[in-house]
Design an enzyme around this catalytic site. Structure first.
Site, PDB file in Angstrom:
ATOM      1  N   ASP A  28       0.869  -1.164   0.000  1.00 60.06           N
ATOM      2  CA  ASP A  28       0.000   0.000   0.000  1.00 60.06           C
ATOM      3  C   ASP A  28       0.911   1.222   0.000  1.00 60.06           C
ATOM      4  O   ASP A  28       1.811   1.321   0.832  1.00 60.06           O
ATOM      5  CB  ASP A  28      -0.885  -0.023   1.250  1.00 60.06           C
ATOM      6  CG  ASP A  28      -1.765   1.211   1.344  1.00 60.06           C
ATOM      7  OD1 ASP A  28      -2.324   1.603   0.312  1.00 60.06           O
ATOM      8  OD2 ASP A  28      -1.866   1.772   2.441  1.00 60.06           O
TER       9      ASP A  28
ATOM     10  N   THR B 248       0.611   4.492   0.745  1.00 61.06           N
ATOM     11  CA  THR B 248       0.617   5.362   1.908  1.00 61.06           C
ATOM     12  C   THR B 248       1.041   4.602   3.159  1.00 61.06           C
ATOM     13  O   THR B 248       0.466   3.575   3.489  1.00 61.06           O
ATOM     14  CB  THR B 248      -0.780   5.978   2.126  1.00 61.06           C
ATOM     15  OG1 THR B 248      -1.186   6.630   0.929  1.00 61.06           O
ATOM     16  CG2 THR B 248      -0.750   6.982   3.265  1.00 61.06           C
TER      17      THR B 248
ATOM     18  N   ASP C 117      -1.662  -0.472   6.428  1.00 64.48           N
ATOM     19  CA  ASP C 117      -1.790   0.170   7.732  1.00 64.48           C
ATOM     20  C   ASP C 117      -3.182   0.716   7.999  1.00 64.48           C
ATOM     21  O   ASP C 117      -3.469   1.175   9.092  1.00 64.48           O
ATOM     22  CB  ASP C 117      -0.765   1.302   7.886  1.00 64.48           C
ATOM     23  CG  ASP C 117      -0.984   2.425   6.872  1.00 64.48           C
ATOM     24  OD1 ASP C 117      -1.811   2.253   5.947  1.00 64.48           O
ATOM     25  OD2 ASP C 117      -0.330   3.475   7.008  1.00 64.48           O
TER      26      ASP C 117
END
Length: 785
Positions: free
Chosen positions: A300, A302, A543
């Protein structure tokens, strides 16, 4: 509590009163095994029981030195206990670092407390990604979309409004606001969920499953083969019962792969201790094995290759709107929701002052809609989010500007005015673009080096993000992702796949694409499944709550400690310092452990196979068994026990492959077959010439030990200076047992004429090409299938 508890929460005195009344969210300790349980599990095993009985019988038979094999068992047991206690302490320490936290309102201020400090009637501050740590009720002016999949199995988010119950263990998907705690401690789901996320698991894996199958077969063989061996040694070889018991004990001891049991059980617990150096919490032990096999890593953007921190680079006003009006509206938008995600934080850096605008209606941000909306009294309705999702057909008017900025690695967010309609999730009305906000990701300093490592190791990288694909591609290029120019907008991918051809089509697209933008949480799961359908072993890092579905679906989910509670709870590994650069070390450690374990398993199973086959052969031949337990101890220590300790610690960067059981059985059966037939042939030839049984047995030990060292040589490949030194040392020590009188006395050896020794050495030398040829042929046949 204040009558306006939505704002102030409990006071300090009210908190202390509830603590005195026992209304706290006290949880059970992390359920690792107690010291007593560890002691029992390592000491009272079936194999230890067999060896203990054999040691007693050998001592009764009048040969205490032949009971030395029990010393190895005791040593292995002690090592196992020490290592598991170390692992227990490590996992408890790491679990404390990873303990869940909650944000609550107390004395009118927002504070962060750990899960056990929550008391009844606390006011929880909830934002997307928060895990409910106690049962609560939604408070006034708050609405949420809640993922209750871990409780009900229902994948779709459930809408919750004022006075609705929120169950501990569920996650906030969308919406921000407050909820009052109504149940704590044992009365909630939270302790079960927390324990399930952290407990010391021994779940099945390919490795554990294969070893368990091997052990079942061995246990089925030990009693009948051992019984027959005792019977034939007593009744058909004209030996005393003491000699028969000692010889039969040697056969049974050789069949027991006690070292393999120890090595396998310790592989995962040692992994916990080793990975703790990199501040990595292993929540499911076989995760190290799975990670060692990973050939595709989904990241991911970010929080993984970027810091998760954003900078507001520029604000571009459109359509002649006054800049001060844009600032006034954005002041209200920036402070309109209690959530503080990275985008909001970047906006709040510019618009720090509170807004005086009165909000009369609002729609929270949704990862599906990719925008939020606010209606202000006397200022109308405003939408803020992804331009293409807000403008729809009118997006073409600003597409060039957006793509130009995206090519620079910037995200473009749009502020638009909504007119001529009622503000709703459908945006059924006129939308007018007002201003564009240019935001840039901050790339992690260590990301390029880490990504280059994975490229060199043959691990494919896939970047999956909810952002504009052009922007993500540009960020990926800046971070050094190989093939980042191959990107796709996930909105062009099918959402629902119910046909085989659609699945295959998606799998082909995913296989040939590196960057995926505008991906929904459901699509992230589909992308992971598509990669798995192509035979890939997939790890996923994330996250946020939008990563949860994909993290659960991946072969190995890896969460950042700075991320949401939801992501951490469903992942197998948690990077406690959110350090992306720790991943190569974690992968390397997994590969080293599993590859070395497979090689060392070959040594232990070689002994088990040849001892079993020899026992069967000598039951059929009804002649004296060639070994005593002290002979087995010599061979096992020199060719297996001592070198396996060093080989298990050797560097090994090769990617682990599936098919462990078939591979290990091919080599073990070949090694054991050649070794048992060679040993039997040497012994029977010498025995038939009329030399003493002890001399014939010594020749059998020479052949069995020599071929075991040949197997050690094969297992040690590729050779290094240290491995050559190790093998040379073992050959030297094995030779000393025959050369020096003390060695011959200790290990019950008696040399025959030099002619027989030459024959034995020739057999050992010829075993290398014979074993290599048979294994090569069997592998060709196996891989053709």
């Amino acid at each position: 509590m204040s009558s306006d508890n939505r704002v102030t929460g409990l006071t300090s005195s009210q908190v202390q009163e509830r603590i005195r009344d026992g209304l706290t969210n006290k949880l059970p300790k992390v359920p690792t095994r107690t010291f007593a349980q560890i002691l029992r599990a390592n000491l009272f095993t079936r194999f230890n029981a067999i060896n203990a009985v054999l040691a007693v019988l050998v001592i009764i038979a009048g040969s205490p030195k032949n009971a030395l094999f029990s010393g190895v068992i005791i040593t292995n047991t002690i090592i196992g206990i020490i290592q598991e206690v170390r692992a227990k302490r490590t996992i408890e320490k790491l679990s404390l670092l990873n303990v869940a936290h909650a944000k609550v309102l107390r004395d009118g201020k927002e504070v962060s407390i750990n899960i056990e400090e929550i008391v009844q009637d606390d006011v929880l501050v909830l934002v997307p990604g928060t895990q409910l740590l106690a049962d609560a009720k939604v408070m006034v002016d708050s609405e949420f979309e809640v993922d209750e999949a871990m409780l009900t199995g229902e994948a779709d988010p459930v809408h919750k409004k004022e006075e609705d119950d929120l169950l501990s263990g569920s996650f906030i998907v969308n919406g921000s606001g407050y909820a009052r705690v109504i149940k704590v401690g044992a009365e909630t789901y939270s302790s079960k969920i927390a324990n399930e996320a952290k407990k010391f698991k021994r779940i099945n894996s390919e490795l554990l499953s294969a070893v368990n199958k091997i052990l079942k077969v061995i246990m089925m063989l030990i009693i009948p083969v051992g019984g027959l061996l005792v019977f034939t040694q007593i009744y058909f070889t004209h030996r005393t019962w003491q000699e028969a018991i000692i010889s039969a004990a040697a056969g049974i001891v050789g069949m027991v792969p006690e070292g393999l049991v120890l090595l396998t059980s310790l592989t995962f617990v040692v992994g916990i201790v080793r990975l703790s150096k990199w501040k990595t919490l292993v929540q499911e032990l076989p995760a190290t094995e799975v990670l060692a096999r990973v050939d595709t890593l989904c990241l991911d953007k970010t929080g993984t290759i970027t810091e998760g921190r954003l900078n507001l680079v520029d604000v571009r006003v459109l359509n002649g709107i006054a800049g001060n009006e844009v600032d006034e509206i954005m002041q209200g938008v920036a402070h309109g929701f209690p959530s503080t995600n990275p985008t909001q934080e970047a906006i709040l850096e510019k618009y720090k002052s509170e807004s005086n605008l009165e909000i009369i209606n609002k729609i929270p941000f949704s990862s599906h809609r990719k925008w939020s909306a606010l209606e202000f009294r006397n200022k109308g309705s405003w939408i803020f989010g992804a331009p293409e999702m807000i403008l729809k057909d009118k997006y073409e008017d600003i597409r060039n500007i957006v793509e130009e900025e995206a090519a620079k690695g910037r995200r473009v967010l749009l502020l638009a005015k909504f007119t001529e309609g009622t503000l709703s999730e459908e945006l059924a009305g006129k939308v007018e673009a007002v201003a564009m906000f240019l935001i840039e990701d901050v790339i992690r300093e260590e990301a390029p080096k880490t990504l280059e490592y994975f490229r060199k190791e043959g691990v494919n990288i896939k970047i999956i993000s909810g952002d504009n694909p052009v922007t993500v591609s540009s960020v990926a290029k800046r971070a050094g992702v190989h093939g980042a120019e191959n990107y796709i907008d996930a909105r062009t991918l099918p959402e629902d796949i119910d046909k085989l051809e659609d699945i295959d089509k998606l799998a082909d697209i995913v296989e040939n694409t590196t960057v995926f933008g505008r991906v929904t949480p459901h699509q992230k799961k589909l992308l992971v499944n598509s990669l798995k359908s192509k035979g890939h072993v997939v790890a996923m890092t994330g996250d946020g709550v939008n990563d949860v579905l994909a993290l659960k679906e991946a072969d190995c989910g890896i969460a950042m400690a700075s991320g949401s509670d939801a992501a951490k709870a469903v992942s197998q590994l948690v990077l406690l310092e959110s350090n992306f650069s720790a991943l190569p070390e974690v992968v390397l450690e997994g590969r080293r452990m599993i590859n070395n374990l497979e090689g060392v398993s070959e040594l232990y199973l070689n002994k088990t196979v040849y001892s079993t086959l020899l026992s069967i052969l000598f039951v059929i031949l009804m002649v004296p068994y060639p070994f005593t337990p002290i002979n087995i101890t010599l061979i096992g220590s020199i060719a297996i026990g001592i070198p396996s300790f060093f080989l298990a610690l050797a560097p090994n960067k090769e990617r682990v492959k599936t098919g462990y059981l078939k591979r290990i059985m091919i080599v073990s059966l070949t090694n054991g077959g050649v070794l048992s037939l060679s040993t039997m042939g040497m012994f029977m030839y010498a025995y038939s010439t009329g030399i003493k049984v002890t001399q014939a047995s010594t020749l059998g030990v020479m052949v069995a030990g020599g071929i075991s060292l040949v197997v050690l040589l094969r297992v040690s490949r590729p050779l290094s200076k240290l491995k050559i030194a190790l093998i040379t040392s073992m050959v030297f020590l094995f030779s000393l047992a025959f050369i020096i009188p003390l060695g011959r006395y200790i290990f019950s050896l008696e040399l025959a004429s030099i002619k027989y020794s030459v024959y034995a050495i020739v057999i050992v030398i010829l075993s290398y090409p014979i074993i290599s040829g048979i294994i090569g042929l069997l592998k060709k046949i196996y891989y053709k299938k």
